[in-house]
Write an enzyme that holds these catalytic residues in place. Structure first.
Site, PDB file in Angstrom:
ATOM      1  N   HIS A 384      15.840  50.953  46.047  1.00  0.00           N
ATOM      2  CA  HIS A 384      14.667  51.016  46.901  1.00  0.00           C
ATOM      3  C   HIS A 384      13.830  52.275  46.714  1.00  0.00           C
ATOM      4  O   HIS A 384      12.919  52.517  47.498  1.00  0.00           O
ATOM      5  CB  HIS A 384      15.078  50.934  48.381  1.00  0.00           C
ATOM      6  N   LYS A 576       3.751  53.715  59.151  1.00  0.00           N
ATOM      7  CA  LYS A 576       4.913  53.727  58.265  1.00  0.00           C
ATOM      8  C   LYS A 576       5.683  55.013  58.522  1.00  0.00           C
ATOM      9  O   LYS A 576       5.228  55.879  59.271  1.00  0.00           O
ATOM     10  CB  LYS A 576       4.505  53.634  56.798  1.00  0.00           C
ATOM     11  N   ARG A 577       6.844  55.135  57.920  1.00  0.00           N
ATOM     12  CA  ARG A 577       7.628  56.355  58.052  1.00  0.00           C
ATOM     13  C   ARG A 577       6.807  57.546  57.580  1.00  0.00           C
ATOM     14  O   ARG A 577       6.042  57.443  56.627  1.00  0.00           O
ATOM     15  CB  ARG A 577       8.906  56.201  57.222  1.00  0.00           C
ATOM     16  N   LYS A 582       4.062  59.273  51.126  1.00  0.00           N
ATOM     17  CA  LYS A 582       3.198  58.254  51.730  1.00  0.00           C
ATOM     18  C   LYS A 582       1.820  58.826  52.084  1.00  0.00           C
ATOM     19  O   LYS A 582       0.899  58.101  52.405  1.00  0.00           O
ATOM     20  CB  LYS A 582       3.880  57.659  52.961  1.00  0.00           C
ATOM     21  N   THR A 684       6.216  47.035  52.576  1.00  0.00           N
ATOM     22  CA  THR A 684       6.115  45.704  53.197  1.00  0.00           C
ATOM     23  C   THR A 684       5.058  45.702  54.287  1.00  0.00           C
ATOM     24  O   THR A 684       4.519  44.654  54.624  1.00  0.00           O
ATOM     25  CB  THR A 684       7.466  45.245  53.792  1.00  0.00           C
ATOM     26  N   LYS A 688       2.278  42.733  55.519  1.00  0.00           N
ATOM     27  CA  LYS A 688       2.075  42.275  56.903  1.00  0.00           C
ATOM     28  C   LYS A 688       0.612  42.412  57.306  1.00  0.00           C
ATOM     29  O   LYS A 688       0.036  41.515  57.936  1.00  0.00           O
ATOM     30  CB  LYS A 688       2.971  43.088  57.847  1.00  0.00           C
TER      31      LYS A 688
END
Length: 842
Positions: A384, A576-577, A582, A684, A688
């Site tokens: 991952h 998100k985290r 990110k 993901t 969504k």
């Protein structure tokens, strides 16, 4: 009276008494609504001892959940019977996280009784929204890893695939996030404080596992060397099962979660002597293992607890898998790999390779080659991450203390593995070092990703780009050593949770437009919506639903943040985290740049924006927490500055979780997927948001690449460097100061953040962030991508002004992302990796 007549009389009397006692219970009706009403009222009265007059919303939730569980349990029994009778091949999915959210709606939808249950509760005069709000999110996961696992087990059941998920029954989730003066504050997530109605405890299937101790060198009666793991500390794992129903099918699989207990919970002698704390110390220590998701591992004790957690759930799960197999096969190790497929979700369960080897060699006396053949046919591993620092490693001294026998076995696995490496690359000591499971530099460490790759028959990435980078950059030597082992399985999401459940109005429009109520089982049907994308009437309906969702989110923002926002503004969402790769701080730099432009030109013609953030930072991740504070503090200044006329608002919603995501995603206009190219494995959230009609602004990273391929270049905003360009810039020697000095606006924004303007009296409040961007080397190249990102936002602004164009783009996103259903992903796993045929339940 003869004995037979006496017995008959007693039976009749007992029967009459039973009828008298049972009389108040409500009987099932042929009318499904009446039957559900009777079931709910029965549980309210007889399970929870409440009457309708005094019942709270939580009482009604519990009664409704128990009614739903009754429905699922009967199907669960039928499913398990069918699987056992046919002696099917099963998948066992090992994951340290399952981010399930709330289960009531998804359980009712998948069971096919949602509408009838809603009607039953309305007729009983129950407030549906209050009832729903009474359910806590299950604190069993943190981010994308756990959410993916939850999607996968939903799809496994929907596709009639025999499967069991295994994990830990955490009493406390990661944490409940709050903000104080902009700082993240972590409070216990005590989601289990009142229990949960969904779990079915099975103490009869408890498993005993051992940790610590030492290994003795002994010889058996035949003179063979048999190491024995002795003087160990014993733990008991008690399984709790959550029914997982498929959608539109009779199949109900289970998620089995382990709770840790001590073998001897009370030292009675110590208690009788007044040592009350000492008497229960063993119990408290043992139960700590399933107490908290991801204990902070900045301390040695935290690291040790994480390792024990991982081994505990893996050991319990493997014992349970073996119990199931041997119940049918006796001592049938010859066909174990024919009946058992085990998927390792990330490296957390990688110790399973060594644990199964220990069982086969130490307990079952199989020879090495036979044992290793079983292992490599049984396990498959999902990677991952592309971040080397995120690949799990454990210090050898810690392993020697906690799992001494496993350390021996891993060394032997490595010795044999390096013989294969040496045969492939004779005399290449550097390759031996690179491929070794044991990292020798500095303190010795065990590379768990290496162990997982070596011990599995298949290794998959989670997006096409990710898998190629796995083979090219992260594990090129393993790809050469094990040709064909690496393969791609692009992630997916369950359309049941992430459209049908969370966006009912849009779901209803889709059903009406397609004339196909079965689309949640076949997401490719959404492609037909593309024919409506140019139709003004459909555009108006589609965007009217989006606006209603934005009104609801605006109310949530007001409630949680005290910020008033306009639903007519563009809702720009990054959820998100919180992690540097990110790049929430890239988003922040752009927000500050917009703020500066507005201050210098209050009449600047721009589409009003509401920037929505939601994210948790790991408790020990100081820079991520500094970024959170910067967004909060700078956002507060922007929100209260009347000079910009409300054109810019920033809302950081606290305590991000599934339930909050279900409110944000249907309301999003723009989806921020802005990681540095080559760093995000898949994502993901991007799927969504696109499914719910949000347009993506993103880099060519992870699954963004495939989303772009599906929706088309005209329906996505791509910016920034490609993977190849990132690599080239890095190889040339990336210097963030070059971009800082070359871009006047960027330089001003960074200097502004580094001042005390936003934090009067705290000159160095955002020094960690400022240092990271400049003197810290800007490891994720935020500065290099800033101007391209800013220009992409200008394109977003222009598109949003053209309402028909934006509506068409939004519709095309929903219509064209059917590929990203987790049903497609799981079907590919089943066919390509697990060799797992479906078993429909009649």
């Amino acid at each position: 009276m003869p004995a037979a007549k006496k017995s008959s009389a007693k039976t009749k009397a007992a029967s009459a008494q039973a009828k008298t006692v049972a009389a108040p219970r409500r009987r099932a009706s042929d009318d499904p609504v009446e039957s559900i009403k009777a079931s709910i009222l029965d549980h309210l009265t007889h399970t929870f001892a409440r009457d309708t007059a005094g019942a709270t919303p939580r009482d009604w939730f519990l009664a409704t959940a128990m009614s739903a569980r009754d429905h699922l349990t009967s199907r669960l029994i039928k499913t398990q019977s069918a699987h056992n009778d046919q002696n099917v091949r099963r998948l066992y999915y090992l994951s340290l996280e399952y981010l399930m959210g709330r289960l009531l709606i998804s359980s009712l939808q998948n069971a096919g009784v949602y509408d009838h249950t809603r009607q039953a509760l309305e007729e009983l005069g129950v407030d549906w929204e209050a009832l729903r709000a009474s359910e806590d999110d299950m604190g069993l996961g943190n981010g994308g890893l756990g959410r993916l696992a939850a999607c996968f087990i939903d799809s496994l059941a929907t596709l009639d695939l025999p499967a069991i998920g295994y994990g830990i029954n955490y009493e406390f989730g990661l944490f409940r996030q709050a903000f104080e003066n902009g700082h993240q504050v972590e409070n216990p997530d005590s989601w289990m404080i009142y229990g949960t109605p969904w779990e079915l405890m099975h103490p009869e299937y408890q498993q005993e596992v051992q940790i610590y101790g030492e290994v003795e060198n002994v010889f058996d009666d035949s003179g063979n060397y048999r190491p024995q793991w002795v003087n160990t500390h014993k733990l008991v794992g008690v399984p709790n099962d959550i029914p997982v129903p498929g959608y539109g099918t009779e199949t109900v699989n289970i998620l089995r979660l382990w709770t840790s207990h001590a073998t001897e919970p009370l030292d009675l002698n110590a208690f009788n002597e007044g040592g009350y704390v000492e008497a229960v110390r063993n119990k408290a220590t043992s139960e700590t293992i399933s107490k908290v998701l991801y204990p902070n591992d900045k301390t040695e004790n935290g690291k040790e607890l994480r390792l024990v957690q991982q081994y505990f759930f893996v050991a319990c799960s493997l014992k349970d898998i073996i119990r199931r197999h041997m119940r049918v096969e006796g001592n049938g190790w010859h066909n174990f790999a024919d009946k058992v497929a085990v998927q390792l979700n990330d490296t957390h369960p990688a110790i399973a390779v060594a644990e199964l080897l220990r069982i086969l060699i130490d307990e079952e006396s199989l020879d090495w080659d036979e044992a290793w053949a079983i292992i490599t046919k049984t396990f498959a591993y999902t990677n991952h991450t592309l971040l080397p620092e995120a690949l799990e490693k454990w210090g050898v001294p810690l392993y020697a203390r906690v799992l001494p026998r496993h350390l021996q076995l891993i060394y032997e696995i490595n010795r044999r593995h390096l013989e294969t490496v040496a045969a492939k690359w004779p005399g290449d000591n550097e390759m031996l070092s690179t491929c070794s499971i044991v990292e020798e530099g500095g303190g010795k460490q065990l590379r768990m990703a290496h162990l997982a790759v070596v011990g599995s028959h298949a290794v998959n990435g989670v997006a096409a780009l990710h898998t190629e980078l796995l083979k090219k950059d992260l594990f090129p030597y393993f790809d050469t050593l094990f040709p064909g082992k690496f393969r791609n399985k692009t992630n997916g999401i369950t359309p049941r949770r992430w459209l049908l459940d969370c966006n009912p109005a849009l779901s209803a429009l889709i059903t009406k437009t397609l004339g196909r109520p079965d689309w949640p089982r076949n997401l490719d049907l959404l492609q037909a919506l593309g024919k409506e994308a140019d139709q003004p009437a459909f555009q108006q309906e589609f965007m009217a639903i989006k606006r209603v969702n934005k009104v609801a989110l605006a109310e949530t923002i007001q409630e949680l943040c005290g910020i008033e926002v306009s639903p007519d503004a563009l809702f720009d969402v990054q959820i998100k985290r919180l992690h540097e790769y990110k790049r929430q701080h890239l988003n922040l730099l752009h927000i500050v740049a917009l703020y500066r432009r507005l201050l210098q030109n209050p009449d600047l013609d721009m589409v009003p924006r509401v920037f929505v953030f939601a994210a948790k930072a790991a408790p020990g991740y100081d820079l991520a927490k500094n970024i959170i504070r910067a967004i909060n503090v700078i956002g507060a200044r922007i929100n209260h500055d009347e000079r910009i006329q409300g054109k810019l608002k920033v809302a950081f919603l606290p305590n991000y979780r599934v339930t909050l995501a279900e409110k944000i995603i249907p309301a999003a206009d723009l989806s921020e997927q802005i990681s540095t190219a080559g760093k995000e494995a898949s994502g993901t959230g991007n799927m969504k948001l696109a499914l719910n009609g949000a347009l993506t602004i993103g880099t060519l990273d992870g699954a963004n690449v495939e989303i772009g391929e599906e929706v088309g270049d005209d329906n996505i905003f791509i910016f920034g460097m490609t993977v190849e360009e990132v690599e080239a810039v890095r190889n040339a020697g990336y210097r963030p100061y070059d971009f800082y000095y070359a871009d006047e606006e960027l330089r001003a924004v960074i200097d502004w953040i580094g001042s005390d303007y936003f934090t009067p009296g705290e000159r160095h409040a955002f020094a960690p962030l400022h240092h990271s961007l400049l003197d810290g080397g800007d490891p994720y190249m935020v500065l290099a991508d800033f101007r391209s990102y800013s220009d992409a936002h200008l394109a977003v602004d222009a598109a949003y002004r053209d309402s028909p164009r934006w509506a068409k783009m939004a519709i095309m996103n929903t219509a064209r992302v059917g590929k990203f259903s987790s049903d497609r992903t799981i079907r590919e796993y089943a066919e390509d990796i697990w060799n797992l045929p479906p078993v429909p339940v009649k």
